[in-house]
Write an enzyme that holds these catalytic residues in place. Structure first.
Site, PDB file in Angstrom:
ATOM      1  N   GLU A   1      -7.170   4.200   7.801  1.00  0.00           N
ATOM      2  CA  GLU A   1      -7.054   5.639   7.524  1.00  0.00           C
ATOM      3  C   GLU A   1      -8.326   6.171   6.881  1.00  0.00           C
ATOM      4  O   GLU A   1      -8.728   7.311   7.119  1.00  0.00           O
ATOM      5  CB  GLU A   1      -5.814   5.901   6.658  1.00  0.00           C
ATOM      6  CG  GLU A   1      -4.529   5.731   7.471  1.00  0.00           C
ATOM      7  CD  GLU A   1      -3.340   5.246   6.676  1.00  0.00           C
ATOM      8  OE1 GLU A   1      -3.348   5.350   5.434  1.00  0.00           O
ATOM      9  OE2 GLU A   1      -2.390   4.729   7.310  1.00  0.00           O
TER      10      GLU A   1
ATOM     11  N   SER B   1       3.121  -2.278  10.387  1.00  0.00           N
ATOM     12  CA  SER B   1       4.569  -2.195  10.577  1.00  0.00           C
ATOM     13  C   SER B   1       5.294  -3.509  10.244  1.00  0.00           C
ATOM     14  O   SER B   1       6.177  -3.952  10.977  1.00  0.00           O
ATOM     15  CB  SER B   1       4.905  -1.714  11.997  1.00  0.00           C
ATOM     16  OG  SER B   1       4.392  -0.403  12.200  1.00  0.00           O
TER      17      SER B   1
ATOM     18  N   ASN C   1       0.860  -1.187   0.000  1.00  0.00           N
ATOM     19  CA  ASN C   1       0.000   0.000   0.000  1.00  0.00           C
ATOM     20  C   ASN C   1       0.895   1.235   0.000  1.00  0.00           C
ATOM     21  O   ASN C   1       1.469   1.592   1.016  1.00  0.00           O
ATOM     22  CB  ASN C   1      -0.916  -0.020   1.222  1.00  0.00           C
ATOM     23  CG  ASN C   1      -1.838   1.185   1.274  1.00  0.00           C
ATOM     24  OD1 ASN C   1      -1.935   1.958   0.323  1.00  0.00           O
ATOM     25  ND2 ASN C   1      -2.531   1.347   2.393  1.00  0.00           N
TER      26      ASN C   1
END
Length: 247
Positions: free
Chosen positions: A96, A210, A10
């Site tokens: 998000e 992460s 992404n």
């Protein structure tokens, strides 16, 4: 049933033509595990550019879309437009979109339905915030998010479910392999109880939060982790190592 390992990159709102061309060259010339399905989610303005340069073995995704085919929706893009640019996938429900842009479960569900009706593959994202994990409501939150997605899916073959703990996205904090496996295993049990054995066995549940070249192999070794949705590291050469986490 063997589920094909799936790695999505992404790119978020990052990159220029120059920097992305450099990244794409790295991917095209890299030795990628051919057992892994690879998809790059480019900014919408670069979908055409990414598709024209990426090797055909790497698919392209949009990072979002709207719930209808066309109309007076300034700034939005439709699945038909995404397909017209040669992309085959769309990321929907990313944290998000949920938390920065206020997208509701209901809207995400409508987008999922419309994308699938238009034959786009959907990477559907679920995940809890830090306060929800600390309150012990992780499962409750991800089950509720998954339920709304499930209500809008007729054919699960074109769906990948991404578990992304919000507290681990871009923070450098990663869920431990055990934490990731626990949620993935619980999601698979929820699918078994609420959808079907077939879907529970075949649906790929990927982890995002992460993921790096350093931690990917241990995460990939977990029984119910079927791949990754990678943010920052997907813009770096180490993305090749992440693609090859199961090699």
């Amino acid at each position: 049933m063997a589920r094909r390992f799936f790695v999505g990159g992404n790119w978020k709102m990052n990159g220029t033509k120059e920097s992305l061309e450099e990244l794409i060259t790295t991917l095209n010339t890299g030795s990628l595990d051919d057992q892994t399905e690879v998809v790059c989610a480019a900014p919408s303005i670069y979908l055409d550019f990414a598709r024209s340069l990426l090797d055909p073995r790497i698919a392209v995704a949009a990072q979002n879309c709207y719930k209808v085919a066309k109309g007076a929706f300034t700034g939005e893009i439709s699945p038909a437009m995404i397909k017209d640019c040669g992309a085959d996938w769309v990321v929907l429900g990313h944290s998000e979109r949920r938390h920065v842009f206020g997208e509701s479960d209901e809207l995400i569900g409508q987008k999922v339905a419309h994308a699938l009706e238009n034959d786009l593959g959907v990477i559907a994202c679920v995940g809890e915030k830090l306060e929800e994990r600390e309150a012990g409501t992780t499962e409750e939150v991800v089950y509720a998010q998954t339920q709304v997605i499930a209500e809008n899916v007729k054919d699960w073959e074109k769906v990948v479910l991404a578990y992304e703990p919000v507290w681990a996205i871009g923070t450098g904090k990663t869920a431990t392999p055990e934490q990731a496996q626990e949620v993935h295993e619980n999601l698979r049990a929820w699918l078994r109880a609420n959808i079907s054995d077939d879907v529970a066995d075949s649906l790929r549940i990927i982890y995002g939060g992460s993921v790096t070249g350093a931690n990917c192999k241990e995460l990939a070794s977990q029984a119910d982790v079927d791949g990754f949705l990678v943010g920052g590291a997907s813009l770096k050469p180490e993305f090749v190592d992440i693609i090859n986490a199961r090699a």
